[in-house]
Design an enzyme around this catalytic site. Structure first.
Site, PDB file in Angstrom:
ATOM      1  N   LYS A  11     -17.681  -5.235  49.048  1.00 14.52           N
ATOM      2  CA  LYS A  11     -18.557  -5.972  48.129  1.00 14.52           C
ATOM      3  C   LYS A  11     -19.842  -5.180  47.869  1.00 14.52           C
ATOM      4  O   LYS A  11     -20.117  -4.194  48.574  1.00 14.52           O
ATOM      5  CB  LYS A  11     -18.859  -7.342  48.743  1.00 14.52           C
ATOM      6  N   PHE A  59     -21.551 -23.118  45.795  1.00 12.21           N
ATOM      7  CA  PHE A  59     -22.054 -21.739  45.833  1.00 12.21           C
ATOM      8  C   PHE A  59     -21.335 -20.812  44.841  1.00 12.21           C
ATOM      9  O   PHE A  59     -21.555 -19.604  44.848  1.00 12.21           O
ATOM     10  CB  PHE A  59     -21.957 -21.173  47.262  1.00 12.21           C
ATOM     11  N   ARG A  87      -6.910  -9.673  57.622  1.00 14.42           N
ATOM     12  CA  ARG A  87      -7.836 -10.805  57.783  1.00 14.42           C
ATOM     13  C   ARG A  87      -8.419 -10.811  59.200  1.00 14.42           C
ATOM     14  O   ARG A  87      -9.580 -11.151  59.392  1.00 14.42           O
ATOM     15  CB  ARG A  87      -7.121 -12.132  57.503  1.00 14.42           C
ATOM     16  N   THR A  93     -15.462 -15.650  57.942  1.00 15.36           N
ATOM     17  CA  THR A  93     -16.400 -15.628  56.810  1.00 15.36           C
ATOM     18  C   THR A  93     -17.858 -15.634  57.279  1.00 15.36           C
ATOM     19  O   THR A  93     -18.683 -14.881  56.768  1.00 15.36           O
ATOM     20  CB  THR A  93     -16.159 -16.864  55.908  1.00 15.36           C
ATOM     21  N   ARG A 104     -16.715  -7.744  59.720  1.00 15.45           N
ATOM     22  CA  ARG A 104     -17.869  -8.639  59.530  1.00 15.45           C
ATOM     23  C   ARG A 104     -18.639  -8.838  60.832  1.00 15.45           C
ATOM     24  O   ARG A 104     -19.866  -8.936  60.830  1.00 15.45           O
ATOM     25  CB  ARG A 104     -17.393  -9.974  58.966  1.00 15.45           C
ATOM     26  N   ASN A 114     -21.102 -10.740  52.749  1.00 12.72           N
ATOM     27  CA  ASN A 114     -20.446 -10.420  54.018  1.00 12.72           C
ATOM     28  C   ASN A 114     -19.537  -9.191  53.930  1.00 12.72           C
ATOM     29  O   ASN A 114     -18.496  -9.120  54.564  1.00 12.72           O
ATOM     30  CB  ASN A 114     -19.707 -11.651  54.549  1.00 12.72           C
ATOM     31  N   HIS A 117     -14.020  -8.205  51.157  1.00 15.69           N
ATOM     32  CA  HIS A 117     -13.042  -9.239  50.796  1.00 15.69           C
ATOM     33  C   HIS A 117     -11.637  -8.755  51.164  1.00 15.69           C
ATOM     34  O   HIS A 117     -11.320  -7.586  51.001  1.00 15.69           O
ATOM     35  CB  HIS A 117     -13.077  -9.513  49.283  1.00 15.69           C
TER      36      HIS A 117
HETATM   37  P1  DAT Z   1     -13.291 -15.303  52.859  1.00 16.37           P
HETATM   38  O1  DAT Z   1     -14.072 -14.247  52.099  1.00 16.37           O
HETATM   39  O2  DAT Z   1     -13.491 -15.174  54.329  1.00 16.37           O
HETATM   40  O3  DAT Z   1     -11.839 -15.367  52.449  1.00 16.37           O
HETATM   41  P2  DAT Z   1     -13.673 -17.722  51.268  1.00 16.37           P
HETATM   42  O4  DAT Z   1     -12.479 -17.297  50.488  1.00 16.37           O
HETATM   43  O5  DAT Z   1     -13.700 -19.095  51.829  1.00 16.37           O
HETATM   44  O6  DAT Z   1     -13.945 -16.720  52.500  1.00 16.37           O
HETATM   45  O7  DAT Z   1     -14.981 -17.542  50.381  1.00 16.37           O
HETATM   46  C1  DAT Z   1     -15.126 -16.422  49.553  1.00 16.37           C
HETATM   47  C2  DAT Z   1     -16.549 -15.905  49.655  1.00 16.37           C
HETATM   48  O8  DAT Z   1     -17.460 -16.927  49.214  1.00 16.37           O
HETATM   49  C3  DAT Z   1     -17.015 -15.590  51.077  1.00 16.37           C
HETATM   50  O9  DAT Z   1     -16.594 -14.316  51.505  1.00 16.37           O
HETATM   51  C4  DAT Z   1     -18.480 -15.697  50.949  1.00 16.37           C
HETATM   52  C5  DAT Z   1     -18.664 -16.831  49.964  1.00 16.37           C
HETATM   53  N1  DAT Z   1     -18.883 -18.104  50.668  1.00 16.37           N
HETATM   54  C6  DAT Z   1     -17.951 -18.829  51.333  1.00 16.37           C
HETATM   55  N2  DAT Z   1     -18.481 -19.938  51.874  1.00 16.37           N
HETATM   56  C7  DAT Z   1     -19.802 -19.905  51.525  1.00 16.37           C
HETATM   57  C8  DAT Z   1     -20.923 -20.773  51.775  1.00 16.37           C
HETATM   58  N3  DAT Z   1     -20.779 -21.895  52.488  1.00 16.37           N
HETATM   59  N4  DAT Z   1     -22.115 -20.410  51.262  1.00 16.37           N
HETATM   60  C9  DAT Z   1     -22.265 -19.271  50.542  1.00 16.37           C
HETATM   61  N5  DAT Z   1     -21.263 -18.422  50.265  1.00 16.37           N
HETATM   62  C10 DAT Z   1     -20.050 -18.727  50.756  1.00 16.37           C
HETATM   63 MG    MG Z   2     -10.990 -15.877  50.583  1.00 16.74          MG
END
Ligand code: DAT
Ligand code: MG
Length: 151
Positions: A11, A59, A87, A93, A104, A114, A117
């Protein structure tokens, strides 16, 4: 044996912090095969399609703003059970939950920004790869000259 392909993306925060090499290194050391990679800017349409499952989250706008804020390093990787294994390598996350030793866990300190992806299922991997890469541009790990050695 379940050889899979997945979409991995450094990212904008990871690119700015110079973590592309570190991340490629971890995937290569694990024995996975890089099939394509490109440093690119992401427009809002591409970012919204990428994160379509999160459209209703509070968000979502902030997330699209972040992903379009600077270049990302998009990659296609292939390997045994790579969706599940990547993963685990990426970690949870939230930086509060990501274990040391994961990408991470070692490098991220924000939930929103973070570093990396990785696709979470076969279906999202296919959709995400097609969103970022022309199918004809993706190498085949089964080409006789690639990968260059048996690992
Ligand atoms: P991941 O990237 O671990 O698959 P996700 O698909 O649930 O997680 O979410 C995608 C991205 O969105 C994540 O990497 C960061 C952002 N994100 C997730 N939950 C969030 C939150 N509660 N507040 C802010 N950003 C968030
Ligand atoms: Mg995801």
């Amino acid at each position: 044996m379940t050889i899979q392909r997945t979409f991995i993306m450094v990212k904008p925060d990871g690119v700015k912090r110079g973590l592309i090499g570190e991340i490629i290194n971890r995937f290569e050391q694990k024995g996975f095969t890089l099939l394509n990679a490109e440093l690119m800017n992401v427009d809002r349409q591409k970012a919204e399609y990428h994160y379509m499952e999160l459209k209703e989250k509070p968000f979502f706008e902030e997330l699209v703003d972040f992903i379009t804020s600077g270049p990302v390093f998009a990659m296609v990787w292939e390997g045994e059970s790579i969706i599940e294994v990547s993963r685990i390598m990426i970690g949870k996350t939230s930086p509060l939950e990501a274990m040391p030793g994961t990408i991470r866990g070692d490098f991220a300190f924000s939930k929103a920004e973070n570093v990396i992806h990785g696709s979470d299922s076969l279906l999202s991997a296919e959709r995400e790869i097609a969103n970022f890469f022309d199918p004809l541009s993706i190498c085949s790990a089964r080409d006789k000259d690639y990968p260059f050695d048996e690992r």
